[in-house]
Design an enzyme around this catalytic site. Structure first.
Site, PDB file in Angstrom:
ATOM      1  N   PHE A  41       0.363  -1.947   0.029  1.00 21.71           N
ATOM      2  CA  PHE A  41       0.065   0.201   0.024  1.00 21.71           C
ATOM      3  C   PHE A  41       0.746   1.625   0.527  1.00 21.71           C
ATOM      4  O   PHE A  41       1.759   0.783   1.088  1.00 21.71           O
ATOM      5  CB  PHE A  41      -1.023  -0.168   0.859  1.00 21.71           C
ATOM      6  CG  PHE A  41      -1.867   1.179   0.884  1.00 21.71           C
ATOM      7  CD1 PHE A  41      -3.313   0.438   0.317  1.00 21.71           C
ATOM      8  CD2 PHE A  41      -2.261   2.839   1.923  1.00 21.71           C
ATOM      9  CE1 PHE A  41      -4.125   1.906   0.299  1.00 21.71           C
ATOM     10  CE2 PHE A  41      -2.642   3.216   1.293  1.00 21.71           C
ATOM     11  CZ  PHE A  41      -4.178   3.022   1.219  1.00 21.71           C
ATOM     12  N   ASP A  44       0.667  -3.813   9.203  1.00 21.49           N
ATOM     13  CA  ASP A  44      -1.179  -3.018   8.708  1.00 21.49           C
ATOM     14  C   ASP A  44      -2.103  -3.635   8.735  1.00 21.49           C
ATOM     15  O   ASP A  44      -2.377  -4.741   7.839  1.00 21.49           O
ATOM     16  CB  ASP A  44      -0.202  -1.801   7.290  1.00 21.49           C
ATOM     17  CG  ASP A  44      -1.087  -0.932   7.261  1.00 21.49           C
ATOM     18  OD1 ASP A  44      -2.621  -1.070   7.491  1.00 21.49           O
ATOM     19  OD2 ASP A  44      -1.372  -0.384   6.726  1.00 21.49           O
ATOM     20  N   TYR A  71     -12.084   3.020   9.660  1.00 16.86           N
ATOM     21  CA  TYR A  71     -13.386   3.131   8.739  1.00 16.86           C
ATOM     22  C   TYR A  71     -13.582   1.934   7.135  1.00 16.86           C
ATOM     23  O   TYR A  71     -14.212   2.200   6.775  1.00 16.86           O
ATOM     24  CB  TYR A  71     -12.748   4.827   8.131  1.00 16.86           C
ATOM     25  CG  TYR A  71     -11.823   5.072   7.481  1.00 16.86           C
ATOM     26  CD1 TYR A  71     -11.230   4.405   6.000  1.00 16.86           C
ATOM     27  CD2 TYR A  71     -10.720   5.322   8.042  1.00 16.86           C
ATOM     28  CE1 TYR A  71     -10.061   4.801   5.189  1.00 16.86           C
ATOM     29  CE2 TYR A  71      -9.403   5.402   7.054  1.00 16.86           C
ATOM     30  CZ  TYR A  71      -8.951   5.317   6.487  1.00 16.86           C
ATOM     31  OH  TYR A  71      -8.286   4.642   5.318  1.00 16.86           O
ATOM     32  N   LYS A  72     -12.683   0.902   7.677  1.00 10.15           N
ATOM     33  CA  LYS A  72     -12.777   0.154   6.375  1.00 10.15           C
ATOM     34  C   LYS A  72     -14.315  -0.656   7.102  1.00 10.15           C
ATOM     35  O   LYS A  72     -14.877  -0.281   7.289  1.00 10.15           O
ATOM     36  CB  LYS A  72     -11.830  -0.477   5.804  1.00 10.15           C
ATOM     37  CG  LYS A  72     -10.990   0.650   5.243  1.00 10.15           C
ATOM     38  CD  LYS A  72      -9.805   0.207   4.566  1.00 10.15           C
ATOM     39  CE  LYS A  72      -8.600   1.127   3.495  1.00 10.15           C
ATOM     40  NZ  LYS A  72      -7.739   0.723   3.735  1.00 10.15           N
ATOM     41  N   ARG A  96     -12.767  -4.545  -7.595  1.00  4.42           N
ATOM     42  CA  ARG A  96     -12.501  -5.320  -6.239  1.00  4.42           C
ATOM     43  C   ARG A  96     -13.852  -5.532  -5.949  1.00  4.42           C
ATOM     44  O   ARG A  96     -14.385  -4.739  -5.031  1.00  4.42           O
ATOM     45  CB  ARG A  96     -11.267  -4.725  -5.774  1.00  4.42           C
ATOM     46  CG  ARG A  96     -10.535  -4.722  -4.448  1.00  4.42           C
ATOM     47  CD  ARG A  96      -9.934  -3.532  -3.870  1.00  4.42           C
ATOM     48  NE  ARG A  96     -10.288  -2.483  -3.424  1.00  4.42           N
ATOM     49  CZ  ARG A  96      -9.531  -1.607  -2.190  1.00  4.42           C
ATOM     50  NH1 ARG A  96      -9.222  -2.688  -1.658  1.00  4.42           N
ATOM     51  NH2 ARG A  96     -10.330  -0.641  -2.186  1.00  4.42           N
TER      52      ARG A  96
HETATM   53  C1  LIG Z   1      -6.561   1.861   3.859  1.00  2.00           C
HETATM   54  C2  LIG Z   1      -4.911   1.724   4.569  1.00  2.00           C
HETATM   55  C3  LIG Z   1      -4.527   2.647   4.769  1.00  2.00           C
HETATM   56  C4  LIG Z   1      -5.203   4.548   4.998  1.00  2.00           C
HETATM   57  O1  LIG Z   1      -4.137   4.612   5.748  1.00  2.00           O
HETATM   58  P1  LIG Z   1      -4.386   6.767   6.097  1.00  2.00           P
HETATM   59  O2  LIG Z   1      -3.778   7.031   6.612  1.00  2.00           O
HETATM   60  O3  LIG Z   1      -5.486   6.631   7.136  1.00  2.00           O
HETATM   61  O4  LIG Z   1      -5.422   7.237   5.655  1.00  2.00           O
HETATM   62  C5  LIG Z   1      -3.757   2.201   4.856  1.00  2.00           C
HETATM   63  N1  LIG Z   1      -2.976   1.508   4.726  1.00  2.00           N
HETATM   64  C6  LIG Z   1      -3.535   0.642   4.246  1.00  2.00           C
HETATM   65  C7  LIG Z   1      -3.346  -1.090   4.251  1.00  2.00           C
HETATM   66  C8  LIG Z   1      -4.517   0.782   4.304  1.00  2.00           C
HETATM   67  O5  LIG Z   1      -5.538  -0.444   3.124  1.00  2.00           O
END
Ligand SMILES: *Cc1c(COP(=O)(O)O)cnc(C)c1O
Length: 410
Positions: free
Chosen positions: A124, A195, A220-221, A369
């Site tokens: 990511f 993560d 938020y996911k 997805r």
């Molecule tokens: C969604 C996601 C993030 C989001 O990071 P934010 O700082 O909340 O924008 C980070 N790492 C992964 C792997 C994600 O899927």
């Protein structure tokens, strides 16, 4: 072979999906909870009550009277059982990106002599960006981007301070073999930072059992905390006393309201708070997490495996010859709560599905997805979604010009 909607419904008997607990629009099959979860019922009302009763009417007194000051800790205590953690080892603050900065920065400083942060090629973007941003601070360290196939060898090198890995790959849905990565990293003395943005609330996360060192995740996911809601982090209790928060703000102090000149970190993960918590966002996360009160991570994982396996089975049976390729691992042990499908016109296919009430998303260059949140997605929803996909592809509805216009957020 499953061949009807009734067969799908039969799989939902005794399941853990509770769609009635979520304020989902009628007629929508929401397969994008891995990007933005929907609000559980009561969350919108709770945000209003916090704004009206606590902020407008209670004003400053609400820090004590409504226990705003205790809300980060109370929220951490609701996340802890979902990730195999003790409440004091979890903190809720800032964004996932900022939490990564704080933990990787603390690890680099604590692990004197080890200067490398390993990240995964194709991981990511924020994980890699933050690691590079930190390494760019003078003399702090360097980032090594490693191909997934080489991870087990690369993480065992003696210069590695910490390896930063997304447990589930956001594009393909591939789930890492936690035991193999952890054993390899620890054999060379490196720490592992997971993560868990795509894992908490959907998969069997067991940080203590995994022998992990550090973790971050968003709320938020699959945790349904609301757009941009604060992130969470976890620190192994043996490491916490040696770790200094590089954003050592007053809310990470043991006694912020002493207003002392000297910084004394709070015990455990709480030292990784920085500034004043955003109460409106936090209140939404706290309320949303109640929806997981009667379910275990193991039950969520089993349901996610069943849903995603069923989706793959149906796509193969019902959409054969329609140009789709399964891009996620076949073995559910190696897959998150997500199925990715490759199609040359993936973006337009997703838009045409959304027009039929099946909400997924697109990841470049060619991925459709679909996320399967086990608390509100049932096997009948999987059936309906695959039938909509079949209908789009056989009718070529996605070829309509309105489905090709790309918007900012995909
Ligand atoms: C969604 C996601 C993030 C989001 O990071 P934010 O700082 O909340 O924008 C980070 N790492 C992964 C792997 C994600 O899927």
């Amino acid at each position: 072979m499953t061949s009807s909607r009734d067969d799908a419904a039969a799989r939902d008997v005794d399941g853990i999906a509770r769609p009635a607990r979520f304020a989902l629009p009628d007629g929508v099959v929401y397969l994008d909870g891995n990007s933005l979860g929907p609000p559980p019922r009561g969350v919108v009302e709770r945000i209003h009550a916090v704004a009206a009763d606590e902020w407008r009417d209670g004003l400053i007194g609400s820090w004590n009277d409504a226990d705003w000051v205790g809300l980060p800790g109370r929220t951490a205590a609701r996340i802890a059982p979902l990730v195999g953690a003790a409440p004091g080892d979890v903190a809720v603050a800032d964004s996932t990106s900022v939490n990564l900065f704080k933990l990787v920065g603390a690890a680099l400083v604590a692990r004197r002599g080890r200067t490398t942060v390993v990240v995964e090629d194709g991981g990511f973007p924020t994980d890699t960006y933050v690691a590079r941003g930190l390494a760019g601070l003078r003399g702090l360290g360097e980032v090594r981007v490693v191909a997934t196939a080489d991870l087990v060898d690369e993480v065992a090198r003696p210069d590695v301070a910490v390896v930063v890995l997304a447990h589930v790959d956001y594009r393909s849905g591939r789930r890492h073999d936690v035991d193999a990565v952890t054993a390899a990293a620890h054999s060379g003395g490196a720490w592992v930072l997971w993560d868990l943005s795509h894992s908490a609330g959907a998969l069997d996360v067991d940080l203590a059992g995994w022998g992990a060192d550090l973790a971050v995740g968003c709320t938020y996911k699959f945790l349904n905390g609301g757009p941009g809601a604060p992130g969470w982090l976890w620190v192994h209790p043996d490491h916490a006393p040696d770790l200094r928060n590089p954003v050592a703000g007053w809310f990470g102090h043991a006694r912020p309201f002493d207003f002392a000149d000297e910084y004394v970190p709070a015990p455990g993960a709480a030292r990784f708070a920085a500034g004043t918590p955003g109460i409106l966002g936090l209140a939404a996360v706290h309320e949303a997490l109640a929806v997981f009160g009667d379910v275990t991570p193991g039950e969520l994982d089993a349901a996610a495996r069943s849903l995603t396996s069923y989706a793959i089975e149906l796509v193969e049976a019902r959409c054969a010859g329609l140009g789709l390729e399964i891009a996620s691992p076949r073995d559910p042990a190696h897959r998150g709560a997500q199925v990715s499908l490759r199609h040359p016109e993936a973006y337009a296919v997703v838009q045409a599905l959304i027009a039929r009430g099946v909400v997924g998303d697109h990841r470049p260059p060619d991925v459709v997805r679909l996320g399967f949140a086990p608390r509100y997605i049932r096997h009948v929803d999987v059936w309906d979604a695959v039938e909509a996909l079949r209908d789009v592809l056989t009718s070529q509805a996605h070829r309509a010009p309105e489905f090709r216009r790309q918007r900012t957020v995909i």
